[in-house]
Design a protein around this motif. Structure first.
Motif, PDB file in Angstrom:
ATOM      1  N   LEU A 176       2.163  13.592  -3.801  1.00  0.00           N
ATOM      2  CA  LEU A 176       1.119  13.992  -2.847  1.00  0.00           C
ATOM      3  C   LEU A 176      -0.228  14.165  -3.534  1.00  0.00           C
ATOM      4  N   GLY A 228      -1.085  12.925  -6.465  1.00  0.00           N
ATOM      5  CA  GLY A 228      -1.471  11.793  -7.307  1.00  0.00           C
ATOM      6  C   GLY A 228      -1.474  12.147  -8.782  1.00  0.00           C
ATOM      7  N   MET A 229      -0.618  13.077  -9.180  1.00  0.00           N
ATOM      8  CA  MET A 229      -0.576  13.515 -10.577  1.00  0.00           C
ATOM      9  C   MET A 229       0.747  13.097 -11.229  1.00  0.00           C
ATOM     10  N   LEU A 247      -3.413  15.969   2.411  1.00  0.00           N
ATOM     11  CA  LEU A 247      -3.093  14.931   1.430  1.00  0.00           C
ATOM     12  C   LEU A 247      -2.328  13.764   2.050  1.00  0.00           C
ATOM     13  N   LEU A 259      -3.589  12.147   4.407  1.00  0.00           N
ATOM     14  CA  LEU A 259      -4.617  11.263   4.975  1.00  0.00           C
ATOM     15  C   LEU A 259      -5.769  10.979   4.004  1.00  0.00           C
ATOM     16  N   ILE A 260      -6.013  11.881   3.066  1.00  0.00           N
ATOM     17  CA  ILE A 260      -7.215  11.701   2.239  1.00  0.00           C
ATOM     18  C   ILE A 260      -6.861  11.310   0.806  1.00  0.00           C
ATOM     19  N   THR A 261      -7.849  10.812   0.095  1.00  0.00           N
ATOM     20  CA  THR A 261      -7.670  10.385  -1.288  1.00  0.00           C
ATOM     21  C   THR A 261      -7.214  11.574  -2.121  1.00  0.00           C
ATOM     22  N   PRO A 262      -6.075  11.454  -2.814  1.00  0.00           N
ATOM     23  CA  PRO A 262      -5.591  12.610  -3.583  1.00  0.00           C
ATOM     24  C   PRO A 262      -6.475  12.880  -4.803  1.00  0.00           C
ATOM     25  N   GLU A 309      -6.375  10.771  -7.936  1.00  0.00           N
ATOM     26  CA  GLU A 309      -7.029   9.457  -7.969  1.00  0.00           C
ATOM     27  C   GLU A 309      -8.528   9.586  -8.168  1.00  0.00           C
TER      28      GLU A 309
END
Lengths: 525, 125, 446
Positions: free
Chosen positions: C123, C125-126, C243, C245-248, C251
């Motif tokens: 979720l 992006g890590m 998270l 819907l939006i850029t994590p 990133e």
């Protein structure tokens, strides 16, 4: 050794894993894959209608990458997590003698009450006029905690025991700063028998930890404390009853020695459950103490939380309590949410421990538990907890070794591994063999002050019949050790869902999340 | 190979000319159990005797490694980061931690030789 | 007493076996002048009926979120949680288990923690996530301390868009840990100049997105400047559903991502218990606070899970531990994992879209009211509106009309001069009728 059918029964000769099944399952013991291995990226177990058309206001921050998390339909999810639950041991499964952790019965009426919409479905920032009952719970819980501890104030918001320790030590640091001694008074005395959270907490806020050796009888010597205490002493962090299961009989002299040096007495209240209704920390010279609601007042441990760690404070520390706190006024319950607002009421709040107001869900459960027991039941619970631990001690003292002699303990009894010397069986082996017998092991290798520690806390939730079977089991295991049946221990557990785990491999090359095999990765792209 | 000496904290030091090889003793590795992680000092670091020079961790324990002598770190055994098991398998060989350029050779006099260390181990048991 | 199995006969027999004649002989170490002679002055025991009555009376004095159109957010959000979730987390083997220190009989807990860590990493992006913190705010404090350990600096810069309670928690912790903490002024528009604060003395910059006022923030330039100066970027969220819907943050260059997970699986609970999510890059894993679950095999070679890298933790490292945390948010973590497993990415994305759609529709309608203006350029499911008068006053008036309108900014930022600003959240739980009721009622009171 042969049984009547002439089939071998000794572990190792007839290990259960020898019988292979097609699935790898063993009846009720089933192998369960990870959701990432069975779920599908396009599946969801929650139905929502697509939204009506609208213009996005995300400002160009739409997520473009695939999240990569599969979903499960509802029956699949239900079965997956039910199967996982069956690989766990809980208090409801059997006796759970985990010393220092207080695994007592979790009454379900508390769960029912915590799920009343008036508690579970209330937002922390609703207008205060719409949450008067929630504030009343906090106010009433505070009253009970203060009565039971004999202290002056309580900070409810800390989220768990260690967070409560941090809160109490912050109050002490703030009080020292208010006296203009911040630069010079920075040493915290911590006995060797303390929980690891104590030195970790003190170090976190830049106190210097000075260990206090424990004397031969397992308690702290006030003369040693007096010799270590001085103008640089900020506080002592003392667990009482201590982690050896003993009440610090010189607690008053220890408190006096610390106070004489100008320091504060922080009590780790992890073991408060032994003395509720019998003695009050406020009468013992304590300045701050956290209370683990998930130990003493039976909110469920939940596989490692959530807990709650309210801190009770003496008159000296009360003004420094963090926000928020509840005030009972003629106009109803008020919530003081900022340091400035606290100052309007004459307080010097040191700050804030957490967003919002703490663990309301735990307050409700703990208060329900207190109301159920009442003053009489709470005292009886402490007495029964102490009685059960002493009964275990009395029934095992001839076979296992007691590092501080066969003398009364509080709510938990500490054995060491002297009796296992040269048997080829370690404390860990013994613990793992208990798993095969259907018990959760006791706390092992803690406290650190005795070798190969085994700390047994049966709690008040066990009947005498349950204790008698537990004692008989440990006696049988102890006899097996003495007979030299080491394989029963060194290979254990044989009957758990898995055998002993390779922890070295886990730590040398950590695998901390699932990584899909290549084809799924490509499908996601 | 030069003479090997030991500290009461179970570090060993093997002197080769003006450079000393430092590691932990076989007894120390056996007490720790399977080593899973080591943190080594930076090359060129100036150590004083008794400084925390490295950290060694097993599954259930973590321990500091103290500098047995003063001096500059001239080489580290960076292979240990990928293969910490070498400390268990061959502590006084491939499981060495670092090389230190001796600042004061007289500090060696305060350390135990092999026989003294064996007697010391016997005494703490 | 229904929770105590021992009978008077049991007690007498056990005392005899122990060899004492009175229970107080076992309390002999308590100084006799401090042993309580009387019961505490508190009520005596009660049956279940009476306990439910007393507690139910208090519950009835609160207005529950489901009983009214509900637009309150600011760090805790009303969402629908499938019935399956609460059923499963009440299973005895989950509810009454302990921290999984004996992995052979705790594979259920350990496996869901492994699933949880995988979900949180994906979720955000890590690379890696831990097995939870108490909540978002305390996790934020831990993230700052972790950054100080990594950079060996001790100055944190907090965005003016960080939730004020989170900022207070970080401030308190920093002050006590003798570290520096600079907070920018509250920033309704999300246009603060944080870049100019970043130099070689800064350990970390803490930025929330969506921020306290709902704005979606671009982290990339901040991350670049942090990295050029040897500092870390800590990204914070209080609404994990965003998270979907939006850029994590992962990133956009964040080094540590921390936030509140309550929205998935967990009830409002008047502020707790919640669940803190904490993720970072692989290279920082040993500086992470809290528990980690890892995959391994057992003696027969069967896959299983254990707590690992424990040497970071207080029970081994004591005063050198990365944190003092012990008990975390186990059961809330389970609720999160089950809800997330039911949703999957498909369901999460869908419910996130509904949240956004509902918020956009509400914002558009509020914007048409005379004297009311939406202040955000971008948002997810929550935004700030300026009212013609005092927002607290309006909230009280609307509450009297059985509508929970939102959170007046002045409640958390009394000195910011934002008394006329209201935070409004609209999630999937409000119907079109709820939204219309709010808009009509607001028109009436203004």
């Amino acid at each position: 050794m042969l049984n009547r059918q002439g089939r071998p029964t000794t572990p190792g000769e007839a290990a259960p894993s020898d019988h292979k099944t097609f699935t790898g399952n063993k009846a009720l013991s089933q192998i369960e894959p990870l959701i990432f291995e069975t779920g599908r990226l396009e599946t969801t177990g929650v139905d929502y209608e697509a939204p009506k058309s609208f213009t996005s206001r995300l400002g160009g921050f739409e997520r473009k990458s695939e999240i990569g998390l599969p979903g499960l339909s509802e029956p699949e999810a239900m079965r997956h997590y039910v199967r996982l639950s069956q690989k766990n041991y809980g208090i409801d499964t059997g006796l759970f003698p985990l010393g220092s952790c207080t695994m007592k019965h979790n009454p379900r009426v508390n769960e029912k009450i915590a799920r009343m919409p008036g508690f579970s479905d209330v937002h922390p920032l609703q207008p205060v006029s719409t949450v008067q009952g929630a504030l009343e719970v906090m106010h009433t819980l505070s009253h009970w905690l203060l009565e039971l501890t004999g202290m002056d104030a309580v900070a409810l918001s800390p989220k768990a025991g260690a967070h409560g320790e941090l809160c109490g030590m912050m109050a002490i640091k703030a009080a020292i700063a208010a006296k203009g001694e911040a630069a010079t008074r920075n040493v915290v005395l911590v006995p060797d028998s303390a929980h690891g959270t104590n030195p970790a907490t003190a170090a976190l806020i830049h106190f210097v930890v000075k260990p206090v050796p424990v004397r031969e009888d397992g308690t702290v010597d006030p003369a040693v404390v007096a010799s270590l205490a001085g103008p640089d002493t900020a506080a002592i962090m003392l667990t009482n009853p201590n982690t050896c299961g003993l009440f610090e009989k010189d607690v008053v002299a220890i408190a006096d020695a610390i106070h004489a040096a100008g320091g504060y007495f922080y009590a780790d209240g992890a073991n408060f459950n032994a003395i509720v209704g019998k003695a009050r920390p406020g009468d013992l010279g304590v300045d701050a103490m956290h209370i683990n609601l998930h130990k003493t007042f039976s909110t469920p441990h939940g596989g490692g939380g959530p807990g709650a760690g309210p801190v009770v404070l003496s008159e000296l520390l009360a003004p420094f309590a963090p926000v928020p706190f509840v005030r009972h006024t003629d106009d109803g319950m008020q919530l003081v949410e900022s340091v400035d607002e606290a100052a309007n009421h004459g307080a010097h709040a040191f700050g804030r421990m957490t967003a919002f107001h703490g663990q309301m869900g735990m307050y409700v459960r703990a208060l329900s538990y207190m109301l159920s027991h009442g003053a009489d039941g709470l005292r009886q619970a402490s007495e029964d907890a102490v009685l059960n631990a002493n009964y275990v001690r009395a029934c095992l003292a001839d076979l296992m070794s007691l590092p501080y002699g066969n003398r009364p303990c509080m709510h938990e009894v500490l054995f060491d591994d002297a009796w296992l010397k040269d048997t080829g069986v370690t404390t860990l082996d013994f613990a793992k063999a208990m798993i095969d017998e259907g018990y959760h092991p006791m706390t092992v290798y803690f406290p650190l002050v005795v070798h190969g520690a085994m700390l047994i806390e049966p709690t008040e939730s066990e009947s005498r019949a349950s204790l008698d079977l537990f004692i008989a089991t440990l006696r049988d295991l102890a006899m097996a050790v003495k007979r030299g049946e080491t394989e029963r221990f060194t290979g254990a557990p044989y009957h758990a869902p898995v055998r002993r785990m390779d922890e070295t491999r886990a730590a040398r090359s950590p695998v901390l999340k699932y990584t899909p095999p290549q084809p799924i990765l490509q499908a996601a792209e | 190979m030069g003479e090997i000496k030991y500290t009461k904290d179970h570090e060993y030091i093997r002197v080769e000319g003006d450079v000393a090889v430092v590691g932990i003793s076989d007894y120390a590795q056996s007490q720790l159990g399977d080593v899973v992680f080591v943190e080594l000092p930076k090359l060129g670091k100036a150590l004083s005797k008794g400084d925390e020079a490295a950290v060694v961790e097993s599954v259930k324990a973590a321990s500091e490694v103290y500098a047995p002598v003063s001096g500059e770190v001239t080489e580290i055994n960076s292979g240990l980061e990928a293969q910490p098991g070498a400390i268990n398998e061959d502590p006084e060989g491939t499981g060495w931690f670092m090389k230190v350029k001796l600042a004061d050779p007289s500090e060696l006099a305060g350390l135990m030789n092999e026989a003294d260390y064996k007697a010391y181990l016997a005494s703490i048991h | 007493m229904r929770y105590l199995p021992l009978t008077p006969d049991d007690r007498a027999g056990m005392l005899a076996k122990i060899g004492v004649d009175h229970i107080d002989a076992l309390f002999a170490d308590i100084p006799s002048d401090r042993l309580l002679k009387h019961l505490p002055t508190l009520p005596l025991h009660k049956g279940e009926i009476e306990v439910e009555r007393v507690m139910g009376r208090m519950a009835s004095r609160n207005v529950s979120a489901s009983s009214v159109p509900f637009f309150v957010g600011a760090g805790a959000y009303k969402h629908h949680v499938p019935a399956t979730v609460d059923h499963l987390i009440q299973r005895s083997e989950f509810l009454t288990s302990y921290t999984p220190y004996q992995p052979e009989i705790a594979q259920g807990t350990l496996q869901y923690l492994f699933e949880f860590q995988t979900q949180v990493a994906a979720l955000t992006g890590m690379d890696v996530a831990n097995a939870s913190m108490y909540d978002g705010s305390t996790g934020c404090g831990e993230a700052v301390l972790m950054a100080h350990r990594i950079t060996k600096r001790n100055k944190a810069v907090l965005s003016g868009g960080l939730h004020p309670h989170y900022a207070d928690v970080v401030h308190t912790l920093s002050q006590m840990a003798e570290a520096e903490c600079v907070t920018l002024a509250p920033d309704v528009s999300g246009r603060e100049d944080i870049l100019s604060q970043i130099d070689g003395t800064v350990s970390c910059v803490v930025v929330q997105t969506p921020d306290f006022f709902g704005n979606l923030r671009d982290l990339r330039a901040i991350a670049d400047k942090c990295h050029a100066n040897g500092a870390l970027l800590i990204a914070v969220f209080t609404e994990v559903m965003s998270l979907g819907l939006i850029t994590p943050p992962g990133e956009m260059g964040a080094d540590i991502v921390v936030g509140e997970g309550q929205s998935i699986g967990n009830a409002l609970n008047f502020g707790g218990p919640y669940v803190g999510l904490f993720a970072t890059k692989s290279q920082y894993v040993r500086q992470m606070p809290g528990r980690l679950c890892g995959e391994t095999v057992d003696a027969d070679g069967t896959r299983g899970f254990v707590l690992t890298l424990s040497t970071r933790e207080q029970h081994i490292r004591r005063d050198k531990a990365t944190s003092n945390i012990c008990t975390n948010s186990g059961l809330c973590t389970l609720a999160f994992t089950i809800h997330m497993s039911l949703l999957g990415q498909t369901g999460l994305k869908r419910v996130a879209e509904i949240n956004h759609a509902n918020a956009v529709m509400l914002a558009d309608e509020l914007d048409t009211i005379k004297g009311v203006s939406v202040l955000n350029q971008s948002f997810f499911n929550e935004f700030a509106v300026r009212l013609p008068g005092n927002a607290s006053h309006s909230v009280e008036q609307l509450a009297a009309r059985h509508i929970m309108a939102g959170v007046p900014v002045s409640r958390l930022l009394p000195d910011a001069g934002l008394d006329d600003v209201l935070l409004v959240a609209n999630t999937e739980v409000n119907s079109d009728d709820d939204r219309k009721a709010f808009v009509e009622a607001l028109k009436e009171i203004l």
